[in-house]
Every structure is written in structure tokens, then in C-alpha cells.
Design an enzyme around this catalytic site. Structure first.
Site, PDB file in Angstrom:
ATOM      1  N   LEU A  27     -28.957  14.168  25.813  1.00  0.00           N
ATOM      2  CA  LEU A  27     -27.813  14.640  25.026  1.00  0.00           C
ATOM      3  C   LEU A  27     -26.567  13.843  25.403  1.00  0.00           C
ATOM      4  CD1 LEU A  27     -28.625  18.423  25.411  1.00  0.00           C
ATOM      5  CD2 LEU A  27     -28.718  17.128  23.266  1.00  0.00           C
TER       6      LEU A  27
ATOM      7  N   HIS B  15     -36.423  20.803  35.254  1.00  0.00           N
ATOM      8  CA  HIS B  15     -37.132  19.531  35.451  1.00  0.00           C
ATOM      9  C   HIS B  15     -38.239  19.728  36.491  1.00  0.00           C
ATOM     10  CE1 HIS B  15     -37.931  15.326  35.336  1.00  0.00           C
ATOM     11  NE2 HIS B  15     -37.700  15.187  36.630  1.00  0.00           N
TER      12      HIS B  15
ATOM     13  N   SER C 299     -44.092  26.724  26.925  1.00  0.00           N
ATOM     14  CA  SER C 299     -44.546  27.761  27.862  1.00  0.00           C
ATOM     15  C   SER C 299     -43.359  28.339  28.635  1.00  0.00           C
ATOM     16  CB  SER C 299     -45.611  27.225  28.831  1.00  0.00           C
ATOM     17  OG  SER C 299     -45.055  26.346  29.771  1.00  0.00           O
TER      18      SER C 299
ATOM     19  N   MET D  21     -36.871  17.041  25.235  1.00  0.00           N
ATOM     20  CA  MET D  21     -37.095  15.675  25.698  1.00  0.00           C
ATOM     21  C   MET D  21     -36.205  14.667  24.966  1.00  0.00           C
ATOM     22  SD  MET D  21     -39.039  16.606  28.010  1.00  0.00           S
ATOM     23  CE  MET D  21     -40.016  15.352  28.814  1.00  0.00           C
TER      24      MET D  21
HETATM   25  C1  GAR Z   1     -41.830  21.363  31.597  1.00  0.00           C
HETATM   26  O1  GAR Z   1     -42.671  20.944  32.643  1.00  0.00           O
HETATM   27  C2  GAR Z   1     -40.398  20.928  31.865  1.00  0.00           C
HETATM   28  O2  GAR Z   1     -40.037  21.015  33.210  1.00  0.00           O
HETATM   29  C3  GAR Z   1     -40.447  19.495  31.390  1.00  0.00           C
HETATM   30  O3  GAR Z   1     -41.170  19.578  30.186  1.00  0.00           O
HETATM   31  C4  GAR Z   1     -42.168  20.602  30.315  1.00  0.00           C
HETATM   32  C5  GAR Z   1     -42.124  21.490  29.096  1.00  0.00           C
HETATM   33  O4  GAR Z   1     -43.196  22.406  29.118  1.00  0.00           O
HETATM   34  N1  GAR Z   1     -39.142  18.946  31.238  1.00  0.00           N
HETATM   35  C6  GAR Z   1     -38.842  17.683  31.569  1.00  0.00           C
HETATM   36  O5  GAR Z   1     -39.674  16.886  31.961  1.00  0.00           O
HETATM   37  C7  GAR Z   1     -37.387  17.285  31.431  1.00  0.00           C
HETATM   38  N2  GAR Z   1     -37.193  15.968  31.916  1.00  0.00           N
HETATM   39  P1  GAR Z   1     -43.206  23.644  28.114  1.00  0.00           P
HETATM   40  O6  GAR Z   1     -42.931  23.065  26.720  1.00  0.00           O
HETATM   41  O7  GAR Z   1     -44.578  24.221  28.216  1.00  0.00           O
HETATM   42  O8  GAR Z   1     -42.130  24.598  28.526  1.00  0.00           O
END
Ligand code: GAR
Length: 199
Positions: free
Chosen positions: A96, A112, A16, A93
Site C-alpha cells: 500500500l 506476517h 483463514s 498481498m
Molecule cells: C498468512 O500466512 C499471512 O501471514 C500471510 O498470508 C497468509 C494468508 O493466509 N501474509 C503475508 O505473507 C504478508 N506478507 P490466509 O489467507 O489463510 O489468512
């Protein structure tokens, strides 16, 4: 016309935030173009979003037993070929290693769903919601930061914004509000970075 900054977006799932970036590029809200989307998950829905926007996609899954450094070197080679100005981790996720990060110093940006120093790692939204229910916190937030090293969800902060919990609000609605904040903050940050890099 100004040269558009070249973005490579790394994803692992829904995408998203990738969609917010694609939309902002499309409307000219940011002076950038997404030149590639890389996923470490073959089934990530973000790949569909990228294809719909006509953006080149790549799936790079870690093979069984593959060293992290080896994976990261291959990933870095593939991304270097796309010649990015910025590498955006939008729901990527995987941690790196310096094998990758050393190839793009000060050029890797992570989103984040929590404030600096809190709820690093996966499921940050759910964990903050539980902490609120337990009376441990009364707000959380979202941050965008540079990724200098292998630390998880930590690095020089580019933008952060708080979000309050609302009494009686279910997790799903809270998540939706938080994602809306993420989409806005990420775009504002990319806008600031890409206009700065043209000065
Ligand atoms: C988001 O909430 C992002 O902040 C989080 O993964 C989600 C991805 O949503 N990232 C982390 O937690 C990094 N540690 P999306 O695929 O709908 O963009």
C-alpha cells in the site's frame, strides 16, 4: 453494551485469518464487528467466508496500467465509507502506498508469518522452512505490526511469537502449526487493540 469496534479486513486469498476474526467477533472473544471485507482478487476464498458470515464484500482488482496511487485512492475512498476503527491486512498481498496509508494513520495492522526483520514479502513460510533445512535458522515466528509507510512487512510491532521447527515434520504440518499460531496471535492483538480504543 460497549460499542463494537469496526474492522475492515483486506484479503487476497484463502482467508483463514479472516475466518478466525469472524469467529472471534461471533463468539464475543473480541469486542468488534467486521463491517467489510475487501479483496484484490476476485476468486479469493475469503470472500466466500465473508458472505457466509453475512459480511459486506468488495472486489477491487487493479486494472491494467492503473497507477498504484490511483488504485490506492479508490481503495481508501471505499474503505472510508465503511468508517473503520481498524483496517486489518490478513493475507493482503499488495504493498500500500502513502496515498492509502496516509488516510488511516496508526490504524492499519498487518500480519506476517515471520519475525520482525526476517523473510519480508511473499512465501515467508516456505522460505523460512528452507532456511531451517539449510541450517541457517532454528526457529521462526509470527508478528503483527502497524503499517506506517510503504516498507514491506515492517513497522511498530504489536505482537510477536516464536515457533520452533520439529525434526522430520513436513512443510504442510509446519504450515498448519504456524497458521494456528497466527490465528491466535492476531485475535489476541485485535482484542488488545479494540479494548484499548474504548478506554
Ligand atoms: C498468512 O500466512 C499471512 O501471514 C500471510 O498470508 C497468509 C494468508 O493466509 N501474509 C503475508 O505473507 C504478508 N506478507 P490466509 O489467507 O489463510 O489468512
Amino acid at each position: 453494551m460497549d460499542k463494537l469496534s469496526r474492522l475492515v479486513v483486506l484479503i487476497s486469498g484463502n482467508g483463514s485469518n479472516l475466518q478466525a476474526i469472524l469467529d472471534a467477533c461471533q463468539t464475543g472473544r473480541v469486542s468488534a464487528q467486521v463491517v467489510g471485507v475487501v479483496s484484490n482478487q476476485a476468486l479469493a476464498y475469503g470472500l466466500v467466508r465473508a458472505k457466509q458470515a453475512g459480511v459486506e464484500t468488495m472486489i477491487l482488482e487493479r486494472t491494467r496500467g492503473q497507477e498504484r496511487n490511483t488504485y490506492d485512492a479508490i481503495l481508501a475512498d471505499k474503505i472510508t465509507a465503511l468508517n473503520p476503527d481498524w483496517v486489518i491486512l490478513a493475507g493482503w498481498m499488495r504493498i500500500l502506498t502513502m496515498e492509502f496509508l496516509g488516510r488511516f494513520p496508526n490504524r492499519v495492522v498487518n500480519l506476517h508469518p515471520a519475525l520482525p526483520g526476517t523473510f519480508a514479502g511473499t512465501h515467508a513460510i516456505e522460505r523460512s522452512f528452507v532456511a531451517w533445512q539449510n541450517g541457517e535458522i532454528d526457529h521462526t515466528g509470527v508478528m503483527v505490526h502497524l503499517v506506517p509507510d510503504e516498507g514491506v512487512d515492517v513497522g511498530p510491532v504489536l505482537a510477536k511469537e516464536e515457533i520452533s521447527f520439529i525434526e522430520g515434520e513436513p512443510l504442510e504440518q509446519f504450515e498448519q502449526r504456524l497458521h494456528e499460531l497466527e490465528h491466535r496471535l492476531l485475535i489476541e492483538t485485535i482484542q488488545a487493540l479494540t479494548s484499548r480504543s474504548k478506554e
